[in-house]
Each structure stands twice: as structure tokens, then as C-alpha cells.
Scaffold this active site. Structure first.
Site, short mmCIF file in Angstrom:
data_model
loop_
_atom_site.label_atom_id
_atom_site.label_comp_id
_atom_site.label_asym_id
_atom_site.label_seq_id
_atom_site.Cartn_x
_atom_site.Cartn_y
_atom_site.Cartn_z
CD GLU A 81 0.31 -3.86 6.72
OE1 GLU A 81 1.01 -2.89 7.11
OE2 GLU A 81 0.75 -4.99 6.50
CB CYS A 87 3.78 -2.18 9.02
SG CYS A 87 3.22 -3.87 9.27
#
Length: 684
Positions: free
Chosen positions: A254, A293
Site C-alpha cells: 500500500e 497516504c
């Protein structure tokens, strides 16, 4: 003070001085972290031999209850975590996302246990018939992998980053070795100390490394799973490791991405959607000081609204109170470290080759209750780029802080193209009240995003926002975002399990899966299953009912009672050109008549109530004069946890109801659910 590592069932301090850790607000040294002197091979082997063996003995329901108990325990300790979280530059609101958001993942996955059987393993998908005679079939099952989950996490969410992953691998029956980013590992250490002290997890289920991961990935095996959260460059380096490739180790990445938010052309100033747009961008730029993120890095607006948009955003950003996160008046704290701030500044300088700052300052910031020079503070920075198709940097360079760039588009087709220029993102959002616009954008942009939020007045009150990953939805994205998936409810659990196709007779597959498979031999005990408590029922226990002849008068009476006078149920209908030969029984009447044959409830017994019907199908017309018989089989058992002390201990039993006519062919099939007492009620 050096942080401790929790490995091999005990707390161990690494050798040497370690890496210094700093208070992001004051710049003061708060400790050091090191894993020097640890044997990473031993750490992984301990997890496999001890943690894995302990967890895989537990059923999904056992593991789910374990997660719930742990979540409740950590919630009682949350204020301790908040006080430590301030040192990372996080405000109370930032800490809520990290701390209570992480604990929330434990609660969510605890509830997910109801989607699984009360076994250490489960089936996957539907059974598959492999022979015409019905004696050979196949099914897929999932069993916990025999390794460990190695989690290499980012610095921005030291609690959530650990718990959102561990909740899933623990539910799957796999232990974890957690390696948080060193600069904020002091908060992860504090949480792990409470987890271990609680004694809720079995031995070996969790190990913690505060410091370098060293050569750990050189010792992984095909039974392990590695997850990584962080920069794309680091992730690709780890994913390409020799051992990872040789052993075909599952690697879930990720990576940070250039997520975007699109303003629909209907969301003009004065509309609720315009206000939502301004609020959402401000929130995404300032929460966690932009260190998420999922944060919005690129903002796309209709070209005729550009000036209105950047002026409105600049005004709201300038009103953000920055400073000591422990101060209730502060709305944005510091970046995690001075080094992170310097990296953001360097990347902004690169963007300024094609963009300009329209709000905020790169070099100065006004702070409350803090020292701007000692702390890692940075002003929210809104950049403007007028030519997004001519500028690649704005779609390639990420400033991991309170920085976003606003850009124009001419039409929705251009907005979709621009959204995809990020080469793969974790998420994007579109603010619009026009469902046609929303549909076109979602379908057009979906290939390049892991999650898309359509935000408007209708859902705003309950919306969790652009940047909030949710336990039951996947978190990840294609391309630059890493190509992986985390969480996602049942999907996430499967990442830590091995899928295997099992072939055999229906009776054998029933024994293995503990789910009755059509065609398996039934078990006759001589006692009606409705007279048995939950614990006494066996999967496969079966009765064949008496016969009942269905008459035309029965059908007419059911039509009168139900009000269902569909033409096929009338005796005087002209059936020429229809699918039926003559008057046909209502499917629901056949189901009701079947219940009259299989139900035994003349006296009080363990069955509390009918809980519902699943998968009801009517497969053959049932004409007057035909004989109805039912084959009634215990299909699956699912225990339920008492809601409180006064609740009746019980479970849900699924029954396969096969409705047969005089030829032995199915006229209908269904799964009914009953709520059944457990023995403890009778013994209390």
C-alpha cells in the site's frame, strides 16, 4: 531511554545506542530505538512454531471474541495513548483517527466472525458437482497459512497501521510480527505493552520490532505474508527481494499516491456541494498535517470556477490554527519530524517549476503555544497549476504534508483523464449532486483507483470522508498505489489463508466442511431434530416427512387467504400459450405446506423461532393431485454470543429443505434458519 522489542515471548532491549527519536512539537529527544543483536530468523520461527500453532487451534468465533475483548481493553487505556500521540505532532482529532480508528478495526473484525463457521477453517464459494450421478463433487476450503504476517508500517499511523492489519490476520488465525516506522514507534510500543499485559492474545500471536527490520525478509517462507505501507520506491525494493521472489511470498503493498478530488460542474458557489468541497479539501490538507497516504494531493475544478475555488480554499486554510497539538484551540499540529518537513519543502520546490503558491508560506508559519523553530511545523500550502496536461511533475511528485495543487479542467472527460494521470491511487472523490455525472466519472476513473467517494448533500452527514479507509471495504489501489488490498471484510481475511480445492463424495465433503452438501448421506437418529438442543444436533441429521396430496381446493383457499390471485393459480384460466398445463400451486403455498410437514412444535422445545429463509427457489410446477414430501436436513450450525446476562444462550441452525413430488424430483428448495436454545438454558 531505549524502546524495547517484544520478541520470543519477552521484552528485549536492542544493543547499541540506537536511532534517536524526537518530539515533533519541541524537538527534544524522547528516546532511541534499535533492533541490533536480535535474530530475525528466530523471531519468525517463534511466530510460526508458537503463535501460529496457538491461533490456528481457535475457531473464527474464538478469534473474533478475542478481538472484541482486546478492543474493549484498549479503549479503557486510550487516554494514555493520546498523551503519547501528542509527541508525534498529532492533535486530539488526529489521534482519534489513529487510536480509536485502529481499535475500531478490532471491533469491526470481531463482528465479522459471524460471516464464518465456528471452525478454524471455512469454505470458499459454492459446491461444484463433478459427476452426473451426484456421487463426486468439489469444494474450496480456506485454512490459515502456517507462517507469520510480517507488517512493515509507515510513520503516520503508528496505532491504526498496526491494528488494521493485525485484526485481519488474527481473525484468519495467523500471528503477526509488527515493524512500525522507527520515528513514531514509541506510540506503537506503548500500545503493544498494553496488549501483552492484558494476556488476551495467545503466546506468540504478536511480536514487535522497534528499529530496523535488518535481514528479516531474507528469512521469510512461502507460508508467510508480508505487507508494506510507505513509499513506492521502498516498497518495490522490498518486493523485489531475492527471498520474496524465490519463495513466492505473498507481498501486499500500500504505497503513497497522488489522490485527487474533483469538483463537479454543478457544484457552483452557493450550493451545498460547493461548501462540502471547500470543507473536504481543508480537512484533507490539515488532518495529520497532511501526512496521510489517502490525503488529497491534486484538486481538479471546472476552469471557470478556478479563481473562486482557490480563493475560497485559501481563505479557509489561512484560518487554520497551527501549533501545540495538546492545545484545544489548535487544529493542525506538526509534521512527524524535522526531516519529514525538509523532505516536503524539497518536493514543493520541485513543483514550483510549473506551479505557484496561492496560499501559505514555504518558509514561515505562525504557531500557537509552541516554537516554530524547534517544532516540525509547516504552513498549509495550496499550489495552482494552470496547465495540468503539460505538467508531469504535479502528477508524479508527492509532497507528504499539508500540500495540494489546484488545477482546471474543461469537461468531465478531461477530469477523468487528469484523475488517471496519477498512475494509480488509493482513493479519489468527486463532489456532485448530478448522478449522471457521478456515474460517468466513477465508471471512467475506476480502473485507476482503489476507492471512489461520491460526495453530496444527501450523504454528507454520514459520510466518513475522502480519506477514511473502512474495515469492510478494501484499502489499496492499482499502479503507483501498490496494486494491493488491505482490510475489505471477508476479502482481507482470505489474504492470510490458503485456498485448496477438495474433491470427494458429498458425504466426505460434508464431514470435512461441516456443511451439508446436497447428495450426502443423511443421518437418521429416530428423534425429530426440533426436539434437540443446539449442541446435540449433527450436521447431516435428516428426516423424510410424510406425504401430503395438494388439491385444487387447497390452492383456492391459499389464494383467498393470501390475496394472491395470479392467473396461473386459477382453475378456470385458459393456459394456452403459457408455461403451465393447468392450475398450479403457489410456490409460497408449497413452502408453507412443507413447513407443515417438517415442523414439530406441538410442545415447548429447544426451537425458539423461525429466523428466516435463504435461497428459496421453485424449480418445477406443482399441480393439484401431486404428492408433496420433504427431505429436511441440518445444513450448518452457527453459535451466537449472548448479548447480556439475561439473554438466552442460543445458536442459528440452517436447514436444507428439499420439496419433492411423487416422482422424487425437486419442486422447490430452500434454506431455512431457526434459532435454537443451547443446553445451558435447560440446566440453569
Amino acid at each position: 531511554m531505549k524502546l524495547q522489542n517484544y520478541v520470543l515471548g519477552r521484552w528485549i532491549t536492542g544493543d547499541g545506542d540506537g536511532q534517536p527519536l524526537y518530539n515533533a512539537v519541541t524537538g527534544a529527544v524522547i528516546g532511541a530505538a534499535t533492533t541490533k543483536g536480535l535474530s530475525f530468523s528466530d523471531v519468525l520461527q517463534y511466530g510460526r512454531n508458537v503463535g501460529n500453532n496457538n491461533l490456528r487451534k481457535l475457531s473464527f468465533h474464538d478469534r473474533g471474541r478475542m478481538l472484541k475483548a482486546l478492543a474493549l481493553h484498549l479503549m479503557e487505556q486510550k487516554e494514555k495513548f493520546y498523551s503519547i500521540s501528542y509527541q508525534s505532532g498529532a492533535t486530539r482529532a488526529d489521534g482519534w483517527i489513529d487510536i480509536e480508528g485502529g481499535i475500531g478495526n478490532l471491533f469491526a473484525n470481531a463482528s465479522l466472525r459471524r460471516k464464518f463457521p465456528d471452525l478454524p477453517y471455512c469454505t470458499d464459494g459454492d459446491p461444484i458437482a463433478l459427476g452426473k450421478a451426484g456421487t463426486f463433487m468439489g469444494h474450496h476450503i480456506l485454512v490459515p497459512k502456517e507462517g507469520v504476517a510480517v507488517h512493515i508500517n509507515a510513520y503516520n499511523f503508528p496505532v491504526w497501521g498496526m491494528l488494521e492489519k493485525c485484526a485481519v490476520n488474527w481473525l484468519a488465525g495467523v500471528p503477526a510480527v509488527v515493524k512500525p516506522a522507527t520515528i513514531t514507534s514509541y506510540l506503537t510500543e506503548a500500545v503493544v505493552k498494553e496488549i501483552i499485559a492484558s494476556g488476551i492474545l495467545p503466546e506468540g500471536a504478536l511480536q514487535l520490532l522497534c528499529g530496523s527490520a535488518g535481514d528479516m525478509l531474507d528469512h521469510v517462507t512461502a507460508q508467510d505474508v508480508v505487507t508494506f505501507t510507505g513509499s513506492k520506491s521502498t516498497g518495490l525494493m522490498l518486493k523485489g527481494g531475492k527471498r520474496i521472489l524465490e519463495e513466492s511470498v505473498p507481498f501486499n503493498m500500500e504505497a503513497d499516491s497522488l489522490n485527487c478530488l474533483v469538483l463537479g460542474d454543478d457544484a457552483v458557489p452557493g450550493t451545498p456541494e460547493w461548501d462540502l468541497f471547500v470543507k473536504e479539501v481543508r480537512k484533507e490538507m490539515t488532518v495529520k498535517a497532511g501526512q496521510k497516504c489517502t490525503a488529497v494531493r491534486r484538486i481538479f475544478v471546472p476552469e471557470h470556477l478556478m479563481e473562486d475555488a482557490w480563493l475560497a480554499l485559501g481563505k479557509t486554510l489561512q484560518g487554520t490554527v497551527i501549533g501545540n497539538p495538546a492545545n484545544d484551540k489548535v487544529r493542525m499540529g506538526a509534521l512527524a519530524s524535522a526531516g519529514q518537513r525538509e523532505e516536503v519543502r524539497n518536493n514543493v520546490q520541485k513543483l514550483l517549476a510549473t506551479s505557484q503558491i496561492v496560499s501559505g508560506s514555504l518558509d514561515s508559519v505562525e504557531v500557537l503555544d509552541a516554537d516554530a523553530q524547534k517544532g516540525a511545523f509547516l504552513s498549509p500550502l495550496l499550489l495552482k497549476n494552470e496547465k495540468p496536461f503539460a505538467s508531469d511533475d504535479v502528477h508524479d511528485i508527492e509532497c507528504f504534508g499539508p500540500v495540494s495543487t489546484i488545477m482546471p479542467y474543461k469537461d468531465l472527460g478531461e477530469a477523468i483523464q487528469l484523475a488517471k494521470k496519477g498512475k494509480g491511487s488509493l482513493c479519489c472523490s468527486i463532489v456532485t449532486a448530478n448522478n449522471k455525472t457521478a456515474t460517468e466519472f466513477v465508471v471512467g476513473a475506476a480502473t485507476h483507483h482503489g476507492r471512489i467517494l461520491v460526495l453530496n448533500q444527501e450523504c454528507a452527514k454520514e459520510s466518513t470522508g475522502h480519506g477514511s479507509p473502512l474495515p469492510m471495504l478494501i484499502h489499496g489501489g492499482p499502479g503507483r498505489a501498490g496494486g494491493g488490498e488491505e482490510m475489505g471484510g471477508v476479502r482481507g481475511v482470505k489474504h492470510y489463508m490458503q485456498r485448496v480445492a477438495v474433491q470427494g463424495s458429498p458425504t466426505t465433503i460434508t464431514a470435512i466442511t461441516q456443511q451439508y452438501q446436497p447428495g450426502a448421506k443423511g443421518i437418521q437418529t429416530g428423534v425429530h431434530p426440533f426436539r434437540k438442543y443446539f449442541e446435540d444436533l449433527q450436521v447431516g441429521e435428516q428426516i423424510i416427512t410424510d406425504k401430503r396430496i395438494i388439491t385444487s381446493e387447497d390452492i383456492d383457499r391459499f389464494a383467498q387467504l393470501s390475496g394472491d390471485h395470479f392467473y396461473a393459480h386459477k382453475v378456470d384460466t385458459n393456459f394456452e400459450g403459457t408455461m403451465f398445463e393447468r392450475q398450479v400451486a403457489h410456490g409460497y403455498f408449497i413452502m408453507s405446506a412443507a413447513a407443515g410437514l417438517f415442523v414439530d412444535g406441538s410442545e415447548l422445545g429447544p426451537v425458539l423461532l423461525n429466523y428466516g429463509i435463504d435461497e428459496l427457489r421453485f424449480t418445477k410446477p406443482f399441480y393439484p393431485g401431486s404428492e408433496l414430501t420433504v427431505r429436511f436436513t441440518c445444513k450448518e450450525k452457527l453459535p451466537q454470543d449472548p448479548k447480556d446476562e439475561a439473554d438466552i444462550p442460543k445458536g442459528i441452525v440452517k436447514w436444507l429443505v428439499e420439496m419433492l413430488d411423487e416422482t422424487g424430483e425437486h419442486t422447490g428448495i430452500a434454506t431455512i434458519l431457526t434459532m435454537v436454545k443451547r443446553k445451558s438454558v435447560a440446566q440453569s
